[in-house]
Each structure stands twice: as structure tokens, then as C-alpha cells.
Write a protein that holds these residues in place. Structure first.
Motif, PDB file in Angstrom:
ATOM      1  N   SER A 193       0.818  -1.232   0.000  1.00 28.71           N
ATOM      2  CA  SER A 193       0.000   0.000   0.000  1.00 28.71           C
ATOM      3  C   SER A 193       0.846   1.274   0.000  1.00 28.71           C
ATOM      4  O   SER A 193       0.393   2.319   0.459  1.00 28.71           O
TER       5      SER A 193
ATOM      6  N   ILE B  29      -1.218   1.688   7.737  1.00 27.80           N
ATOM      7  CA  ILE B  29      -2.092   2.745   7.222  1.00 27.80           C
ATOM      8  C   ILE B  29      -2.993   3.280   8.329  1.00 27.80           C
ATOM      9  O   ILE B  29      -3.184   4.494   8.474  1.00 27.80           O
ATOM     10  N   ALA B  30      -3.566   2.389   9.134  1.00 27.86           N
ATOM     11  CA  ALA B  30      -4.464   2.825  10.205  1.00 27.86           C
ATOM     12  C   ALA B  30      -3.737   3.714  11.205  1.00 27.86           C
ATOM     13  O   ALA B  30      -4.301   4.684  11.723  1.00 27.86           O
TER      14      ALA B  30
ATOM     15  N   GLU C  23     -11.311   5.056   8.642  1.00 26.93           N
ATOM     16  CA  GLU C  23     -11.557   3.645   8.932  1.00 26.93           C
ATOM     17  C   GLU C  23     -10.813   2.779   7.916  1.00 26.93           C
ATOM     18  O   GLU C  23     -10.880   3.029   6.709  1.00 26.93           O
ATOM     19  N   VAL C  24     -10.113   1.764   8.396  1.00 20.94           N
ATOM     20  CA  VAL C  24      -9.390   0.832   7.534  1.00 20.94           C
ATOM     21  C   VAL C  24     -10.003  -0.556   7.719  1.00 20.94           C
ATOM     22  O   VAL C  24     -10.055  -1.073   8.844  1.00 20.94           O
TER      23      VAL C  24
ATOM     24  N   ALA D  92      -2.217  -2.801   6.421  1.00 22.04           N
ATOM     25  CA  ALA D  92      -3.420  -2.155   6.961  1.00 22.04           C
ATOM     26  C   ALA D  92      -3.143  -1.528   8.316  1.00 22.04           C
ATOM     27  O   ALA D  92      -3.607  -0.415   8.615  1.00 22.04           O
TER      28      ALA D  92
ATOM     29  N   TYR E 125     -10.911   3.164   3.910  1.00 20.04           N
ATOM     30  CA  TYR E 125      -9.985   2.531   2.967  1.00 20.04           C
ATOM     31  C   TYR E 125     -10.138   1.023   3.110  1.00 20.04           C
ATOM     32  O   TYR E 125     -10.064   0.478   4.212  1.00 20.04           O
TER      33      TYR E 125
END
Length: 718
Positions: free
Chosen positions: A491, A524-525, A532-533, A521, A507
């Protein structure tokens, strides 16, 4: 499982969705005469005029009539076009529907138009709870009757000695016939989850999801063909009582059956009547119009058996890519009685009569036919017919018990899928494996190393172009959008979009490797705590319904020219499926690599440091580790070639000598210089991208190209 849990989400384009579904049946009726539409060929069939009216009656009875003070279009029609709903009063019995010469076809179409006008107003006021489910049920019900319309029309044409063609060309909303693949795949079984659960529509009989035990079994990759059926007939299949169930033999003798329905011998040659008229039986095409009794007799003759519906669904959930014509040719017989799943609850209200009360003396069929409307099929769908019936578009895929004495083991779903697809791919004349199996944690790390190599330009060029374009791209998103990334990997490029899309609400990264996905994830979170992931482990080629997140539009993101790894028909199917999952107002950002000097391309796929070679061989490392295979890693060379005819780079693993490889109970032979085709990476032009996108129902909004070595980012709109 209550109705509200089974309803598909309703979006801003419900009016368009309703109009699209409702336009299909009048289009099927447009070239037919009033006489064609009024006649009833047998008690099991209905006149075309009745189908047109009944599907409109359904919306009136289930949705419109629920409003206080509702005045029906014509109260007399309530009795005429009720199918089997006892709670709604008297009705015309099914076998007498063809006796209703009034109302005329013109009056039926006028009734249909008035229901559509009233429904447009009702849709505009919105739905909630059970109303929402009933609306989607009405659309699905209409699609069921579109297929029934074609079944019944073909049966009507078969009653004429003139062998009339209902259509100039056979309607095929299910898509083109796929070529046969040969062979079977073994499935280890164990405790499997069956039935619908989660977002997206399902009929009440598809749930609740529950567990079943399966012994190891094999399922054929292909459907039984006409040529195979002819061999059964030539061996006296219809005259050998030892092959038949007792009830089936009685039906065969009483009906004088000696071939599938609509077959006939003309001048010593077998012909078959279809919707486009009578033609020679094609030995390569899947056999159609066979009853459950015939299917069972054929299976006995072939030394195999009919799969259970649990075997069928489990196999399709495990390894859908190994099979041909799962959904687009014929409904496939199963050995399972149509009965309720444990914990079954019918839909609330009048629609409780939709499925449950028919759960006796019928057989389940799975898949979908050439006449099944696009988007109507799913792996959990339970169609059902009586075992003697054969006017439906029914066919057969055979199963076998796994050979006795072989070790059985219980695998997680991803391992079972990997095993099934690897063995199937290596059993083909040109051995091949999907590139999605590159990406375990080690493979994902190796690919990230590849993106930093001096020869590998696509990642750098695309990232630079994305930084330039991000403000313009995200300006189209609107507030509270949801970004869905297909094959997300680490990502890294996603962050460029996320930094620019400050109002993004959620996402959804999708990747086949749980380890790589969860790590990305989590990162990213942590970096974007306001968003919100919701990671999804899965294969984007067999896309599950997306989670219900966000109030804004959905935006698909598919960078890295991964679209080039797919065959042309796969790429179109993926984009069409993504469009369906993302919704009617969605956008899609597509990264593609462009055609260029072959020397630049070959260097990018065969670097001087050998990282790409290690990435390619990691497929074999993974097979040895996860599947207990015994690939000799030193026995395969990395090979990268430019295929000018197909405009694609290809990666292969080439055997350096003759060898034998074991994958569980499967034995794969390799000859020296034989290759495993592990990846294709198609290169595009603006014209080829536009053609592909439009074939999948997308519109090209912009096409932006980087400096040399050039890649492009394409913005698509639904």
C-alpha cells in the motif's frame, strides 16, 4: 436470518437499476407474436404474457399494496397473476394460465408500464428494513422470470412440427461458452462452511451459513458434453435398467425417452432444437435439458457420481479458477434434496411463501445457465426442480470419491485453493500458474525489492505520475468516499492518494496474502487515524461483496499495471465485476504500463541482480513449504521473453532436465526445457485501454502518461 440481513444495499441509482432489470423481459418479448406470448405449452410452463404480468403484480402485491389507502391498478388482475401465494386469496391454477385470452398483450404491457410508473414514485421515497429487502427480491424475482420466459418459450417452439426459431441468435446474457480444460481437482473436505452470510442479496433458502463435514472428493473441471452423452446413448444408456433409479426407469419407459429433451434423429444424425432453431448436435458443447434421473444414470455409466451441493459450493469457494463454465452455461445437477438448512427462517410476511414451502421431493441445482441474467448468479444460489423435469437449462458436472488409501488432511481455505489451482495448472499441456500465488509474505517482500531495482521502471514512473495527478484525481472523490484497492500489497502508492484525499472516510485494501495485508493495513491505520481501515483477505478475481462503509462514492484503485497480468477476457470480467461491486456512481483509477522498446521491457523482468528470478522461484519455495511438494529449486531457470503478438512480457520457469514432482497425491512430469508460465504482463496503448474499459461498462475520463519509460494512469467513471 432475517430479511434485513440479506438485503443488498440500495444506492442513489436505484431508479436506474430498476429500469435496467425491468427492461429485459419486454426486450425478450419484442420480436414475438401475440400468439407466441399467449400460448401455454405444458402445465409446468407459463405463457410469456403471464410472465410479463406476474413480475409486475409482484411489485404491486409486495410493495405498493402495503401503503395505506393504496388503490390497485385493476383489482381483477390480483387473481389472474398471483402465482402461488395462498395468503393473497384465489388465483388461476398454473395449468390454466394459457386459457386467459384476456387481458391482451397490449393491456398487459400497459399494466406493466403503470406499475413501473408507480414504482418510480415509491423508489423516490426510499425504503427501510423489510421494504428494502422486498424491493431487491422483486428485482431478483424479475430476473428469475427472464430465464423462465426463455425456458417456456423454447418448450412452446418445440411443440410445433415447423421447428420455429424464437430468436435469430440465441440470447446469452450469461456470456460466451468457455473452452474445456480437462481433468479433475481433488478437495480434502473436512469441516466446511456453507451458505450465504454477510453483505449482498441472497434468497432466504441460501442461509443460514452453517458447517458440514465432507470426505475427500474429486470434481471434474468441465461439464459433460454432448459428445460424451452420445457415447452413453450408443452404449444403450437409455435401455439399461441397471443404470437407473427405479423411479427414473419408470419415467423413461413411460415417456419413451431415448435422448435429452429437444433432440431428434434426422437422416441418421442427431439434431437439437434451441432458441435459434434446430441445428446439428455439437459434440463439444455441454449437454442441456437432462433430468436428475438422466444425470444419475449417466454418472453410473461413467463410473462417477453426481456431486452434493455441499461439495459443489465448497469446491467453488476453494478454487473457482480451475473450473470451466461454472455459471454461464447450464444449471448443474446435485445429489442433494432441496431441504432447509439448519436454522432456516423464511422471509417475514407474505414473501415467506417464496421458497420454504417447496422444500419437498425436489433436487438442488447449482451454478447458472447461459440464460441467467448477468449479476444474478452466485456460489450459494440454490435452484430446485423435480427429478423428472428437464425443460430447464440443466446439465451435469461429475464428481468422484477420492481414491481409497490416500492420506486426507484438513487445510485452511487458502492452502486448499493454492493446492487445487497449482495441480490443475500443472496438469495442462502448457503448464501455468496464476501470478497471484507469488504473493506470500516472502514474495511480497521480494516484489518490493524489485520495485527498487534500477531496471524496474514501472513503480518509480507510476509513483511520480501519481504525485503529479493526485490533487486532480482526488478532487473527483467528493466527501466521505471509500477507497478500495485491489491487490494492495504494501500500500505504498496508496499513501500518495490518502495524503491528497483529506475527506476520505474509509480505505478497503484487498490482498490474497493475509500477512502482507494485515501489516500494511495496520501501518495505514496508524498513519491515518481519522480514517476507517477495513482489510479484506481475498482474490480480487473472485470478488466478494464489499463492506458497507462510508456515505460517499466508492473509488477503485488498481495500480502497478496488475491489470496486465490478466488475460484480456479476465481483465474485462474483473473490471465489470469491480464496477458492479463499487456501485453506479463509482470511479476507478487504473495504472497501466505502455508498449515500448523490448530491450527495456526484458531488462525490467530479468534484472542483473537476479531478484526477479528469486521472486519467480519463490512460487516453488512456497509450494514445497505449504503443500509438501518436492520441487528441485535448482532444476528450474528463470526466463523472461517479450511476446510481440500478444503485446506482453512473459515470465516462465524452465525445467533444466526431465523430472517428476509430487504435490500430495498428484504426480507431475516435466520434460527438459518444458516451462511453467507464471506471469504475463500485457502492455497497453491508449486505444487498447479504452476498448477494454468500455467493454466492461466504464467510461474513460482521463488518460495521463508519464515521461519515458512511459506508464499511464487512467481515470474511469461508471
Amino acid at each position: 436470518m432475517k430479511a434485513s440481513a440479506r438485503a443488498a444495499s440500495l444506492g442513489a441509482d436505484d431508479q436506474g437499476r430498476y429500469r435496467s432489470v425491468r427492461a429485459a423481459m419486454p426486450a425478450l418479448a419484442a420480436g414475438l407474436s401475440a400468439e407466441d406470448l399467449a400460448a401455454q405449452s405444458m402445465p409446468d410452463a407459463s405463457p410469456g404474457k403471464w410472465h410479463l404480468a406476474h413480475t409486475s403484480w409482484f411489485f404491486e402485491a409486495m410493495i405498493l399494496a402495503a401503503e395505506p389507502g393504496y388503490e390497485p391498478v385493476d383489482p381483477r388482475l390480483q387473481q389472474l397473476f398471483n402465482s402461488y401465494y395462498e395468503s393473497l386469496g384465489r388465483r388461476v391454477e398454473r395449468h390454466e394460465r394459457g386459457l386467459m385470452t384476456r387481458p391482451s398483450i397490449e393491456e398487459v404491457l400497459a399494466y406493466r408500464a403503470e406499475i413501473d410508473r408507480r414504482m418510480a414514485g415509491r423508489i423516490g421515497r426510499g425504503f427501510n428494513g423489510l421494504e428494502e429487502y422486498l424491493f431487491v427480491l422483486g428485482l431478483q424475482h424479475d430476473q428469475q422470470h427472464q430465464e423462465l420466459f426463455l425456458m417456456d418459450m423454447l418448450n412452446l417452439m418445440s411443440r410445433s412440427p415447423l421447428d420455429p426459431a424464437a430468436y435469430a441468435v440465441e440470447p446469452r446474457p450469461g456470456g460466451p461458452l468457455q473452452s474445456s480444460r480437462g481433468g479433475q481437482t481433488r478437495f480434502e473436505g473436512g469441516l466446511v462452511d456453507i451458505g450465504h452470510d454477510g453483505p449482498g442479496f441472497a434468497f432466504d433458502n441460501e442461509g443460514p451459513r452453517h458447517r458440514e463435514w465432507l470426505e475427500p472428493f474429486l470434481l471434474d473441471h468441465d461439464l459433460v458434453t454432448n459428445g460424451q452423452w452420445l457415447a452413453f446413448m450408443e452404449d444403450g444408456g437409455y435401455g439399461r435398467p441397471e443404470l437407473w433409479l427405479a423411479d427414473g426407469w419408470a419415467v423413461v419407459k413411460a415417456g419413451g425417452w431415448d435422448a435429452p429433451l429437444y433432440w431428434r434423429q434426422d437422416g441418421g444424425e442427431w439434431t437439437v432444437l434451441g432458441l435459434a432453431g434446430r441445428a446439428m448436435v455439437d459434440p463439444e458443447a455441454p449437454v442441456r435439458h437432462i433430468s436428475a434421473y438422466e444425470a444419475d444414470a449417466y454418472a453410473h455409466w461413467a463410473g462417477k457420481r453426481i456431486p452434493t451441493e455441499v461439495e459443489w459450493e465448497s469446491a467453488v469457494a476453494t478454487a473457482p479458477d480451475v473450473f470451466s463454465n461454472l455459471f454461464g452455461e447450464v444449471w448443474q445437477h446435485t445429489a442433494s434434496a432441496y431441504s432447509p438448512y439448519p436454522g432456516f427462517q423464511p422471509t417475514d410476511g407474505t414473501a415467506s411463501e417464496y421458497n420454504g414451502k417447496f422444500m419437498a421431493n425436489q433436487r438442488v441445482l447449482r451454478g447458472g445457465s447461459f440464460a441467467t441474467p448477468a449479476g444474478h448468479s452466485r456460489a450459494t444460489y440454490r435452484n430446485f426442480f423435480y427429478p423428472h423435469q428437464r425443460w430447464a437449462f440443466m446439465g451435469l458436472r461429475l464428481a468422484s470419491d477420492a481414491p481409497a488409501g490416500e492420506r486426507a488432511w484438513i487445510e485452511d481455505l487458502e492452502t486448499a485453493r493454492f493446492r487445487a489451482e497449482l495441480v490443475a495448472g500443472l496438469s495442462r499441456p502448457q503448464k501455468s500458474v496464476s501470478p497471484k500465488w507469488f504473493y506470500d509474505a516472502a514474495g511480497s517482500d521480494l516484489f518490493e525489492d524489485i520495485t527498487r531495482l534500477p531496471e524496474y521502471y514501472p513503480t518509480r514512473q507510476e509513483a511520480g505520475l501519481l504525485r503529479t495527478m493526485a490533487p486532480a484525481l482526488t478532487a473527483h472523490f467528493g466527501d466521505d468516499a471509500v477507497l478500495v484497492e485491489f491487490g494492495s500489497g504494501a500500500s505504498e502508492k496508496t499513501r500518495i492518494l490518502l495524503d491528497s484525499a483529506t475527506t476520505l472516510q474509509a480505505y478497503v485494501p484487498i490482498d490474497i496474502s493475509p500477512d502482507a495485508l494485515n501489516a500494511a493495513a495496520a501501518s495505514i491505520a496508524e498513519a491515518y487515524p481519522h480514517m476507517e481501515v477495513a482489510p479484506m483477505v481475498g482474490d480480487f478475481l473472485n470478488l466478494a461483496p464489499l463492506p458497507e462503509l462510508g456515505r460517499g462514492r466508492r473509488v477503485g484503485f488498481f495500480p502497478g499495471s496488475t491489470i496486465g497480468n490478466l488475460e484480456p477476457d479476465q481483465a474485462v470480467a474483473f473490471l465489470a465485476n469491480a464496477r458492479d461491486r463499487l456501485g453506479p456512481s463509482s470511479l476507478f483509477i487504473l495504472g497501466v504500463d505502455l508498449v515500448k522498446d523490448p530491450s527495456v521491457l526484458v531488462a525490467a523482468y530479468d534484472d542483473a541482480q537476479g531478484v526477479t528470478a528469486a521472486f519467480n522461484r519463490n512460487l516453488l519455495v512456497r509450494a514445497n513449504r505449504e503443500l509438501g511438494a518436492d520441487f528441485d529449486l535448482d532444476g528450474f531457470d528463470h526466463l523472461a521473453v517479450w511476446n510481440v503478438e500478444k503485446s506482453r512480457m512473459e515470465m516462465h520457469l524452465r525445467a533444466t532436465r526431465d523430472m517428476e514432482v509430487h504435490i500430495g497425491g498428484a504426480v507431475i512430469q516435466f520434460a527438459a526445457d518444458e516451462t511453467i508460465h507464471t506471469e504475463s504482463s500485457r502492455k497497453f496503448t491508449e486505444a487498447s485501454v479504452t476498448m477494454m474499459a468500455e467493454a466492461a461498462g466504464w467510461r474513460v475520463v482521463s488518460f495521463e502518461q508519464s515521461p519515458d519509460p512511459s506508464v499511464a494512469l487512467v481515470l474511469l467513471a461508471a
